[in-house]
Write a protein that holds these residues in place. Structure first.
Motif, PDB file in Angstrom:
ATOM      1  N   LYS A   1     -16.194 -15.635  16.835  1.00 53.53           N
ATOM      2  CA  LYS A   1     -15.154 -15.777  15.816  1.00 53.53           C
ATOM      3  C   LYS A   1     -14.285 -14.524  15.796  1.00 53.53           C
ATOM      4  CE  LYS A   1     -16.952 -19.085  12.423  1.00 53.53           C
ATOM      5  NZ  LYS A   1     -17.350 -19.299  10.999  1.00 53.53           N
ATOM      6  N   GLU A   2     -13.063 -14.675  15.218  1.00 53.24           N
ATOM      7  CA  GLU A   2     -12.116 -13.570  15.087  1.00 53.24           C
ATOM      8  C   GLU A   2     -11.721 -13.449  13.619  1.00 53.24           C
ATOM      9  OE1 GLU A   2      -8.865 -14.265  17.729  1.00 53.24           O
ATOM     10  OE2 GLU A   2     -10.169 -14.988  19.348  1.00 53.24           O
ATOM     11  N   ILE A   3     -11.843 -12.238  13.071  1.00 56.73           N
ATOM     12  CA  ILE A   3     -11.629 -12.038  11.635  1.00 56.73           C
ATOM     13  C   ILE A   3     -10.678 -10.876  11.408  1.00 56.73           C
ATOM     14  CG2 ILE A   3     -12.727 -11.563   9.412  1.00 56.73           C
ATOM     15  CD1 ILE A   3     -14.954 -12.577  12.269  1.00 56.73           C
ATOM     16  N   PRO A   4      -9.531 -11.092  10.752  1.00 53.82           N
ATOM     17  CA  PRO A   4      -8.673  -9.965  10.376  1.00 53.82           C
ATOM     18  C   PRO A   4      -9.332  -9.134   9.276  1.00 53.82           C
ATOM     19  CG  PRO A   4      -7.424 -12.037  10.391  1.00 53.82           C
ATOM     20  CD  PRO A   4      -8.882 -12.392  10.458  1.00 53.82           C
ATOM     21  N   ILE A   5      -9.284  -7.829   9.438  1.00 51.17           N
ATOM     22  CA  ILE A   5      -9.782  -6.880   8.444  1.00 51.17           C
ATOM     23  C   ILE A   5      -8.614  -5.948   8.109  1.00 51.17           C
ATOM     24  CG2 ILE A   5     -11.431  -5.052   7.915  1.00 51.17           C
ATOM     25  CD1 ILE A   5     -12.790  -7.745   8.271  1.00 51.17           C
ATOM     26  N   ILE A   6      -8.045  -6.125   6.915  1.00 46.54           N
ATOM     27  CA  ILE A   6      -6.844  -5.389   6.531  1.00 46.54           C
ATOM     28  C   ILE A   6      -7.211  -4.316   5.510  1.00 46.54           C
ATOM     29  CG2 ILE A   6      -4.541  -5.555   5.523  1.00 46.54           C
ATOM     30  CD1 ILE A   6      -4.411  -8.431   6.476  1.00 46.54           C
ATOM     31  N   LEU A   7      -6.908  -3.067   5.860  1.00 51.88           N
ATOM     32  CA  LEU A   7      -7.168  -1.943   4.963  1.00 51.88           C
ATOM     33  C   LEU A   7      -5.910  -1.664   4.149  1.00 51.88           C
ATOM     34  CD1 LEU A   7      -8.991   0.418   7.493  1.00 51.88           C
ATOM     35  CD2 LEU A   7      -9.937  -1.465   6.128  1.00 51.88           C
ATOM     36  N   GLY A   8      -6.093  -1.437   2.856  1.00 57.06           N
ATOM     37  CA  GLY A   8      -4.943  -1.208   1.992  1.00 57.06           C
ATOM     38  C   GLY A   8      -5.315  -0.394   0.778  1.00 57.06           C
ATOM     39  N   GLU A   9      -4.492  -0.506  -0.268  1.00 53.34           N
ATOM     40  CA  GLU A   9      -4.694   0.273  -1.498  1.00 53.34           C
ATOM     41  C   GLU A   9      -4.364  -0.606  -2.704  1.00 53.34           C
ATOM     42  OE1 GLU A   9      -2.673   4.245   0.462  1.00 53.34           O
ATOM     43  OE2 GLU A   9      -1.745   2.272   0.325  1.00 53.34           O
ATOM     44  N   TRP A  10      -4.845  -0.151  -3.842  1.00 53.78           N
ATOM     45  CA  TRP A  10      -4.554  -0.842  -5.103  1.00 53.78           C
ATOM     46  C   TRP A  10      -4.223   0.188  -6.179  1.00 53.78           C
ATOM     47  CZ3 TRP A  10      -3.667  -5.779  -6.426  1.00 53.78           C
ATOM     48  CH2 TRP A  10      -3.602  -6.077  -7.791  1.00 53.78           C
ATOM     49  N   TRP A  11      -3.105  -0.038  -6.846  1.00 54.77           N
ATOM     50  CA  TRP A  11      -2.719   0.774  -7.997  1.00 54.77           C
ATOM     51  C   TRP A  11      -2.896  -0.041  -9.268  1.00 54.77           C
ATOM     52  CZ3 TRP A  11      -0.493   1.571  -3.310  1.00 54.77           C
ATOM     53  CH2 TRP A  11      -0.197   2.891  -2.933  1.00 54.77           C
ATOM     54  N   LYS A  12      -3.453   0.584 -10.298  1.00 50.45           N
ATOM     55  CA  LYS A  12      -3.519  -0.088 -11.589  1.00 50.45           C
ATOM     56  C   LYS A  12      -2.116  -0.259 -12.182  1.00 50.45           C
ATOM     57  CE  LYS A  12      -8.124   1.614 -12.919  1.00 50.45           C
ATOM     58  NZ  LYS A  12      -8.877   2.447 -13.896  1.00 50.45           N
ATOM     59  N   GLY A  13      -1.258   0.726 -11.936  1.00 43.63           N
ATOM     60  CA  GLY A  13       0.096   0.679 -12.476  1.00 43.63           C
ATOM     61  C   GLY A  13       1.032  -0.139 -11.613  1.00 43.63           C
ATOM     62  N   ASN A  14       2.253  -0.272 -12.070  1.00 44.75           N
ATOM     63  CA  ASN A  14       3.295  -0.990 -11.356  1.00 44.75           C
ATOM     64  C   ASN A  14       3.849  -0.084 -10.256  1.00 44.75           C
ATOM     65  OD1 ASN A  14       6.115  -1.819 -10.728  1.00 44.75           O
ATOM     66  ND2 ASN A  14       5.716  -3.417 -12.236  1.00 44.75           N
ATOM     67  N   VAL A  15       3.668  -0.484  -8.999  1.00 41.41           N
ATOM     68  CA  VAL A  15       4.050   0.364  -7.875  1.00 41.41           C
ATOM     69  C   VAL A  15       5.556   0.608  -7.870  1.00 41.41           C
ATOM     70  CG1 VAL A  15       4.039   0.577  -5.362  1.00 41.41           C
ATOM     71  CG2 VAL A  15       2.077  -0.407  -6.526  1.00 41.41           C
ATOM     72  N   ARG A  16       6.323  -0.385  -8.261  1.00 43.44           N
ATOM     73  CA  ARG A  16       7.772  -0.236  -8.307  1.00 43.44           C
ATOM     74  C   ARG A  16       8.170   0.858  -9.293  1.00 43.44           C
ATOM     75  NH1 ARG A  16      11.305  -5.415  -9.937  1.00 43.44           N
ATOM     76  NH2 ARG A  16       9.563  -6.348  -8.798  1.00 43.44           N
ATOM     77  N   GLU A  17       7.506   0.898 -10.430  1.00 42.86           N
ATOM     78  CA  GLU A  17       7.810   1.919 -11.435  1.00 42.86           C
ATOM     79  C   GLU A  17       7.347   3.295 -10.982  1.00 42.86           C
ATOM     80  OE1 GLU A  17       6.009   0.541 -15.008  1.00 42.86           O
ATOM     81  OE2 GLU A  17       7.381  -1.175 -15.243  1.00 42.86           O
ATOM     82  N   LEU A  18       6.211   3.357 -10.278  1.00 42.18           N
ATOM     83  CA  LEU A  18       5.725   4.642  -9.782  1.00 42.18           C
ATOM     84  C   LEU A  18       6.710   5.238  -8.776  1.00 42.18           C
ATOM     85  CD1 LEU A  18       1.941   3.804  -9.237  1.00 42.18           C
ATOM     86  CD2 LEU A  18       2.947   5.120 -11.098  1.00 42.18           C
ATOM     87  N   LEU A  19       7.261   4.405  -7.891  1.00 45.81           N
ATOM     88  CA  LEU A  19       8.248   4.878  -6.935  1.00 45.81           C
ATOM     89  C   LEU A  19       9.512   5.346  -7.654  1.00 45.81           C
ATOM     90  CD1 LEU A  19       9.478   5.291  -4.138  1.00 45.81           C
ATOM     91  CD2 LEU A  19      10.064   2.847  -4.128  1.00 45.81           C
ATOM     92  N   ALA A  20       9.971   4.542  -8.607  1.00 44.46           N
ATOM     93  CA  ALA A  20      11.195   4.907  -9.338  1.00 44.46           C
ATOM     94  C   ALA A  20      11.024   6.230 -10.073  1.00 44.46           C
ATOM     95  CB  ALA A  20      11.563   3.793 -10.317  1.00 44.46           C
TER      96      ALA A  20
END
Length: 586
Positions: free
Chosen positions: A164-183
C-alpha cells in the motif's frame, strides 16, 4: 529585455488555441484527469478549541491528486471563501505553461471570492511524491494536499511494488486565526507567532489534550511493505521523522528516484517530499508490541528564533488484515522512537549527504558539466527602518525583512509579472532593475558578530532574465545576519541538481573541486545549511516567469524571493504557451 509585441491576431487566437495545444501532438497518448476544488471555510476542532479554517472540499489536509507520469490534470478551483487565493502545484515543472503555476502576482492575479479558474497541470518527467498548496498569504497552512504520480501504464517502480501507499503530511496548527497573526506581524514588523502544535496528517497526536481519539493511525499487516509518501507542508519547521522499532528505506526525493539507503530517521525541510519504504516485519525481528509511534520533531538552527518545539505523533498499528482488525500482541502503550535533538544540524547534514540520484537507463542523471551563468546568492534575514510615527517590534525598533543578495523582493499588487511580460515581452514598469548575480557587498558572511549596518536591506522588484538553454549554477550562501539559519529554497518551473554543499563561506577556487557531477540528487527544494552553502545547477529550458523563494513562509512574505524570466527559444516546443481563457484579473 524589450522585444517586439505579439501581433494582435495571434493574441486573439491564443485563448482559443491554448487548450488544444496544452499537450504536444507527439504526446497525444497522455491520460487526462480532472478534479474540482471548492475553497470553503469549515469549522475544525484541535487542542480542545474549535475554529474556522480555509479548506479544499471541506478537508484538512485536502484531497490527494492521483496521476501517472506524463498525464495532464485539470483542476477547476471554485473560490467560495471570503478572500483571494491561488494554488501552486509544487514540484511540477509545467513545461511551457507558467499560467498554471500559481504564485499570486507572479504568474497570475489571484482568484477572487465567487470566481473560478481552471488550472492545467502538465506532468512530464515527474514520478513519485509531490504536493499542491495555496500560494497566497499564509493560506497553505490548511490549504494543501498530496500529488501521487505513479509510473506510466506498463512501467514499474525501480523496486518491488509495495502493498500500500500512504501520504504522510507534516504540518502545523495554530489555535488563533492565522490570517490575523500574519496581519499583526506585517503591521508591527515583528515575528510571526509560532504554531501551537505540529501535526501528522492534520493531527497533533495523543500527547496533546483532546487529541487521543483522533490521532492518525496507520494499520499494517505483518510481513508486508508499505510506501510512505512524506510531505513537509509546514510554514516554519524542518522535521526529523522516525517510526519506533522500524527503519526506513529512502527511495525518492522530490519525485526523483535515489539510490536506496536505509535510515533510522528522515530529515525533511518545508516544501520537500521524501518517499520511503517501511517493512512491517515485527515477527521476523521478535518484536512483541502491536503499536509503534511515528513521530516528527522539528529542527531549530537559529537560537534567536522562537519556534514550535512540540513533537507530533501518529500510531503504526499491527492488525490482522491492515484494516484495523486487532492483531495479537501487547497493544499499549506504543513504543517511542529515538529522534535527533532539536538543534542537531549535524544529523540533518548527515542525512542529506546520502542523497544520490538513482542514475539508471530509465532514470538517468544528466548533470550539466558546462556552466553559462554563475550566481552567488546570499540569504539573510534583515531589517527595514521603521516608518515615521510608527512603533515596530523588530530588532532595535526596526521592521523585520528578508533578502536575496540584499534585495528584499516586493511583488506588484495590481498586475502579475507573467501577464505583463507576455503582453509586452518586457516587464518594464512592473519590475525595477535586474536581480544581481553576486552580493553587492562582500564580507565574512558567516561571522557571528556582524555590525548592525549590515542588517539593513532595501525593497525592490528585481528579476533575472535568462536566454533559453542557459545552464545556470546558483550557490546559495547563508549569512549570520540576525543569526545563521538553514533555509529551504524552492525554484518553480525547473528542478535542479544539488551538486555541492558545505559549511562556512563558499570558496569558488576550492569548493567546486568537491562537487558531485555524477549522481547528485535532483530536487525542487534545497535545504541550505545554516552557516553554510549549497550549489545547484539547472538548464533554463522552460520558457516563462518562475518564482524562487524560501519556503519558510514568513521569510517569503518578508522578501526572501526573486524571479527568473526564461526567454523563448527557437521552435514551437521552446516557446511559452499562450494564456488560457479566463485568467483571473487583478
Amino acid at each position: 529585455m524589450a522585444v517586439s509585441s505579439m501581433p494582435v491576431l495571434w493574441f486573439l487566437l491564443a485563448a482559443v488555441l491554448t487548450l488544444a495545444i496544452a499537450v504536444s501532438p507527439t504526446e497525444g497518448s497522455r491520460s487526462r484527469r480532472h478534479y474540482d476544488f471548492f475553497i470553503k471555510e469549515v469549522d475544525y476542532t484541535r487542542l480542545c478549541h474549535r475554529k474556522t479554517i480555509l479548506t479544499v472540499n471541506g478537508l484538512f489536509p485536502g484531497p490527494t491528486i492521483h496521476a501517472r507520469r506524463g498525464d495532464v490534470i485539470t483542476v477547476n478551483v471554485h473560490n467560495q471563501g471570503d478572500k483571494n487565493i491561488t494554488i501552486h502545484w509544487h514540484g511540477v515543472d509545467q513545461p511551457r505553461n507558467p499560467w498554471s503555476d500559481g504564485p499570486e502576482f507572479i504568474t497570475q492575479c489571484p482568484i477572487q471570492p465567487g470566481a473560478s479558474f481552471t488550472y492545467t497541470i502538465v506532468l512530464s518527467w515527474e514520478e513519485g511524491t509531490l504536493w499542491w498548496h495555496a500560494h497566497s498569504d499564509f493560506d497553505r497552512s490548511t490549504v494543501h494536499g498530496a500529488i501521487v504520480i505513479r509510473p506510466k501504464l506498463g512501467a514499474s517502480y525501480p523496486f518491488k511494488k509495495p502493498h500500500k501507499e500512504i501520504p504522510i503530511i507534516l504540518g502545523e496548527w495554530w489555535k488563533g486565526n492565522v490570517r490575523e497573526l500574519l496581519a499583526d506581524a506585517l503591521r508591527t514588523g515583528g515575528e510571526v507567532q509560532p504554531s501551537d502544535a505540529n501535526t501528522i496528517n492534520g493531527q497533533p497526536g495523543d500527547m496533546f489534550p483532546c487529541s487521543e481519539d483522533d490521532t492518525f493511525t496507520l494499520p499494517v499487516e505483518d510481513g508486508k511493505t508499505y510506501m510512505l509518501r512524506l510531505i513537509n507542508a509546514a510554514l516554519a519547521n524542518e522535521f526529523f521523522l522516525a517510526v519506533a522499532g522500524h527503519r526506513l528505506t529512502v527511495v525518492s526525493t522530490d519525485a526523483s528516484y535515489v539510490k536506496p539507503f536505509t535510515v533510522d530517521h528522515v530529515f525533511i525541510a518545508p516544501g520537500q517530499t521524501v518517499t520511503v519504504l517501511l517493512s512491517a516485519d515485527r515477527s521476523s525481528r521478535g518484536l512483541q508490541n502491536a503499536r509503534y509511534y511515528m513521530a516528527a520533531r522539528p529542527l531549530s538552527t537559529n537560537p534567536l528564533v522562537v519556534f514550535d518545539n512540540t513533537t507530533a505523533t501518529a500510531v503504526l498499528e499491527y492488525t490482522a488484515d491492515d484494516r484495523r482488525t486487532p492483531a495479537t500482541g501487547v497493544s499499549a502503550p506504543p513504543d517511542c522512537p529515538t529522534l535527533p535533538a532539536l538543534n542537531d544540524s549535524a544529523a540533518a547534514d548527515a542525512y542529506t549527504s546520502r542523497l544520490r540520484s538513482l542514475d539508471t537507463d530509465a532514470h538517468s542523471a544528466r548533470v550539466p558539466r558546462r556552466v553559462d551563468e554563475h550566481m552567488l546568492v546570499t540569504i539573510a534575514v534583515n531589517v527595514l527602518p521603521c516608518g515615521a510615527n510608527q512603533t515596530c517590534r523588530g530588532p532595535k525598533g526596526n521592521r523585520l525583512a528578508a533578502s536575496l543578495n540584499n534585495v528584499s523582493f516586493e511583488a506588484p499588487r495590481h498586475v502579475d509579472i507573467l501577464g505583463a511580460y507576455y503582453r509586452w515581452r518586457s516587464a518594464g514598469g512592473v519590475v525595477v532593475g535586474d536581480f544581481p548575480s553576486d552580493p553587492p557587498v562582500v564580507f565574512n558572511f558567516t561571522d557571528g558578530d556582524l555590525p548592525p549596518e549590515l542588517w539593513v536591506t532595501k525593497r525592490g522588484t528585481k528579476v533575472k532574465v535568462l536566454e533559453y538553454g542557459t545552464v545556470v549554477e546558483v550557490v546559495f550562501q547563508d549569512t549570520a545576519i540576525l543569526g545563521a539559519e538553514s533555509h529551504p529554497i524552492h525554484l518553480h518551473g525547473h528542478s535542479f541538481y544539488v551538486v555541492g554543499t558545505g559549511s562556512g563561506n563558499f570558496d569558488k577556487h576550492r569548493d567546486p573541486d568537491g562537487y558531485n557531477l555524477v549522481d547528485p540528487p535532483y530536487q525542487n527544494t534545497v535545504a541550505v545549511p545554516n552557516g553554510g552553502w549549497s550549489a545547484i545547477r539547472f538548464r533554463a529550458i522552460n520558457p516563462g516567469v518562475w518564482f524562487m523563494h524560501c519556503h519558510f513562509e514568513r521569510h517569503m512574505v518578508w522578501g526572501m524571493d526573486t524571479v527568473f524570466i526564461v526567454k523563448d527559444g527557437h521552435g514551437t516546443e521552446a516557446k511559452m504557451m499562450p494564456p488560457p481563457p479566463g485568467m483571473p484579473r487583478c
